[in-house]
Motif scaffolding. Structure first.
Motif, PDB file in Angstrom:
ATOM      1  N   HIS A   1      -8.379  16.314 -19.101  1.00 37.77           N
ATOM      2  CA  HIS A   1      -9.118  16.514 -17.852  1.00 37.77           C
ATOM      3  C   HIS A   1      -8.759  15.416 -16.837  1.00 37.77           C
ATOM      4  N   HIS A   2      -8.675  14.167 -17.291  1.00 38.77           N
ATOM      5  CA  HIS A   2      -8.340  13.061 -16.388  1.00 38.77           C
ATOM      6  C   HIS A   2      -6.907  13.175 -15.870  1.00 38.77           C
ATOM      7  N   TRP A   3      -5.978  13.569 -16.748  1.00 37.29           N
ATOM      8  CA  TRP A   3      -4.596  13.767 -16.310  1.00 37.29           C
ATOM      9  C   TRP A   3      -4.537  14.898 -15.281  1.00 37.29           C
ATOM     10  N   ALA A   4      -5.289  15.967 -15.506  1.00 38.40           N
ATOM     11  CA  ALA A   4      -5.329  17.082 -14.556  1.00 38.40           C
ATOM     12  C   ALA A   4      -5.933  16.626 -13.232  1.00 38.40           C
ATOM     13  N   SER A   5      -6.949  15.778 -13.296  1.00 36.12           N
ATOM     14  CA  SER A   5      -7.553  15.240 -12.072  1.00 36.12           C
ATOM     15  C   SER A   5      -6.536  14.421 -11.293  1.00 36.12           C
ATOM     16  N   LEU A   6      -5.757  13.615 -12.015  1.00 41.28           N
ATOM     17  CA  LEU A   6      -4.736  12.810 -11.361  1.00 41.28           C
ATOM     18  C   LEU A   6      -3.710  13.715 -10.686  1.00 41.28           C
ATOM     19  N   ARG A   7      -3.243  14.715 -11.397  1.00 42.47           N
ATOM     20  CA  ARG A   7      -2.242  15.627 -10.834  1.00 42.47           C
ATOM     21  C   ARG A   7      -2.809  16.388  -9.632  1.00 42.47           C
ATOM     22  N   ASP A   8      -4.039  16.877  -9.748  1.00 43.24           N
ATOM     23  CA  ASP A   8      -4.679  17.575  -8.625  1.00 43.24           C
ATOM     24  C   ASP A   8      -4.788  16.674  -7.400  1.00 43.24           C
ATOM     25  N   TYR A   9      -5.146  15.425  -7.632  1.00 42.50           N
ATOM     26  CA  TYR A   9      -5.291  14.510  -6.507  1.00 42.50           C
ATOM     27  C   TYR A   9      -3.934  14.157  -5.904  1.00 42.50           C
TER      28      TYR A   9
ATOM     29  N   VAL B   1       0.847  -1.200   0.000  1.00 40.78           N
ATOM     30  CA  VAL B   1       0.000   0.000   0.000  1.00 40.78           C
ATOM     31  C   VAL B   1       0.878   1.245   0.000  1.00 40.78           C
ATOM     32  N   GLN B   2       1.886   1.276   0.866  1.00 39.41           N
ATOM     33  CA  GLN B   2       2.785   2.432   0.929  1.00 39.41           C
ATOM     34  C   GLN B   2       3.494   2.646  -0.399  1.00 39.41           C
ATOM     35  N   HIS B   3       4.015   1.591  -0.981  1.00 42.01           N
ATOM     36  CA  HIS B   3       4.736   1.717  -2.248  1.00 42.01           C
ATOM     37  C   HIS B   3       3.807   2.127  -3.383  1.00 42.01           C
ATOM     38  N   LEU B   4       2.619   1.566  -3.416  1.00 43.80           N
ATOM     39  CA  LEU B   4       1.668   1.939  -4.460  1.00 43.80           C
ATOM     40  C   LEU B   4       1.291   3.407  -4.339  1.00 43.80           C
ATOM     41  N   LEU B   5       1.029   3.871  -3.145  1.00 42.67           N
ATOM     42  CA  LEU B   5       0.697   5.285  -2.954  1.00 42.67           C
ATOM     43  C   LEU B   5       1.875   6.186  -3.315  1.00 42.67           C
ATOM     44  N   THR B   6       3.076   5.731  -3.030  1.00 43.28           N
ATOM     45  CA  THR B   6       4.266   6.497  -3.425  1.00 43.28           C
ATOM     46  C   THR B   6       4.335   6.609  -4.942  1.00 43.28           C
TER      47      THR B   6
ATOM     48  N   THR C   1       1.548   8.900  -6.292  1.00 49.91           N
ATOM     49  CA  THR C   1       1.691  10.324  -6.009  1.00 49.91           C
ATOM     50  C   THR C   1       2.904  10.948  -6.688  1.00 49.91           C
ATOM     51  N   THR C   2       3.808  10.137  -7.196  1.00 52.68           N
ATOM     52  CA  THR C   2       5.019  10.711  -7.799  1.00 52.68           C
ATOM     53  C   THR C   2       5.119  10.509  -9.300  1.00 52.68           C
ATOM     54  N   ILE C   3       4.410   9.561  -9.844  1.00 52.57           N
ATOM     55  CA  ILE C   3       4.522   9.295 -11.281  1.00 52.57           C
ATOM     56  C   ILE C   3       3.858  10.425 -12.063  1.00 52.57           C
ATOM     57  N   THR C   4       4.516  10.862 -13.094  1.00 49.18           N
ATOM     58  CA  THR C   4       4.000  11.958 -13.898  1.00 49.18           C
ATOM     59  C   THR C   4       3.358  11.422 -15.169  1.00 49.18           C
ATOM     60  N   GLN C   5       2.572  12.273 -15.780  1.00 43.37           N
ATOM     61  CA  GLN C   5       1.951  11.910 -17.051  1.00 43.37           C
ATOM     62  C   GLN C   5       3.030  11.558 -18.067  1.00 43.37           C
ATOM     63  N   ARG C   6       4.112  12.315 -18.034  1.00 43.28           N
ATOM     64  CA  ARG C   6       5.212  12.082 -18.979  1.00 43.28           C
ATOM     65  C   ARG C   6       5.770  10.664 -18.861  1.00 43.28           C
ATOM     66  N   ASN C   7       5.801  10.140 -17.656  1.00 41.83           N
ATOM     67  CA  ASN C   7       6.311   8.787 -17.446  1.00 41.83           C
ATOM     68  C   ASN C   7       5.243   7.715 -17.574  1.00 41.83           C
TER      69      ASN C   7
ATOM     70  N   ASN D   1      -3.345  -0.422 -16.397  1.00 40.45           N
ATOM     71  CA  ASN D   1      -4.033  -1.673 -16.081  1.00 40.45           C
ATOM     72  C   ASN D   1      -3.407  -2.350 -14.864  1.00 40.45           C
ATOM     73  N   LYS D   2      -2.091  -2.410 -14.795  1.00 40.39           N
ATOM     74  CA  LYS D   2      -1.426  -3.049 -13.655  1.00 40.39           C
ATOM     75  C   LYS D   2      -1.683  -2.284 -12.362  1.00 40.39           C
ATOM     76  N   ILE D   3      -1.596  -0.958 -12.411  1.00 39.34           N
ATOM     77  CA  ILE D   3      -1.874  -0.149 -11.227  1.00 39.34           C
ATOM     78  C   ILE D   3      -3.309  -0.384 -10.772  1.00 39.34           C
ATOM     79  N   ARG D   4      -4.227  -0.405 -11.728  1.00 40.67           N
ATOM     80  CA  ARG D   4      -5.634  -0.632 -11.409  1.00 40.67           C
ATOM     81  C   ARG D   4      -5.845  -2.006 -10.778  1.00 40.67           C
ATOM     82  N   GLN D   5      -5.175  -3.034 -11.301  1.00 37.94           N
ATOM     83  CA  GLN D   5      -5.313  -4.385 -10.755  1.00 37.94           C
ATOM     84  C   GLN D   5      -4.817  -4.467  -9.316  1.00 37.94           C
ATOM     85  N   VAL D   6      -3.652  -3.884  -9.061  1.00 37.77           N
ATOM     86  CA  VAL D   6      -3.099  -3.930  -7.709  1.00 37.77           C
ATOM     87  C   VAL D   6      -3.995  -3.158  -6.743  1.00 37.77           C
TER      88      VAL D   6
END
Length: 116
Positions: free
Chosen positions: A96-104, A10-15, A18-24, A34-39
């Motif tokens: 809009h979804h990328w902005a939502s991700l960044r805002d969150y 949980v800690q690693h997934l949240l890390t 919260t740090t991965i950018t759209q560019r990456n 898909n993998k992030i969603r599955q985990v």
């Protein structure tokens, strides 16, 4: 021991979330989302007695991140669009979804991250 391992996941997934950018994230498209969603789904859908304090506390955050990931998976470059092209509406929705991700991500960090 399993609870401790889940807490670490949980800690690693949240890390990562919260740090991965759209560019990456974007070049890896559907496979990464898909993998992030599955985990995240696995962690959220586990029985309450198998969740440690971190997982219980992070459930709301994971749920929100999962919601955004599912939206990204359904739109834009991740989903591919009709015949591999995106309409202006698709592009706007994806942005809009990328902005939502960044805002969150910012909101999560401002609230103390997973240590809150």
């Amino acid at each position: 021991m399993i609870t401790n391992e889940r807490e670490l996941i949980v800690q690693h997934l949240l890390t990562v979330l919260t740090t991965i950018t759209q560019r990456n994230m974007e070049p890896n498209g559907a496979s990464l989302v898909n993998k992030i969603r599955q985990v995240a789904s696995t962690l959220l859908n586990d029985a309450p007695e198998r969740k440690g304090p971190m997982a219980m506390k992070a459930e709301e955050y994971l749920s929100k991140f999962l919601d955004i990931m599912m939206k990204l998976e359904k739109t834009g470059s991740v989903a591919g669009g009709v015949n591999g092209t995106m309409t202006p509406r698709d592009e706007e929705e994806e942005l809009h979804h990328w902005a939502s991700l960044r805002d969150y991500q910012i909101q999560f960090a401002a609230n103390g991250g997973f240590m809150a």
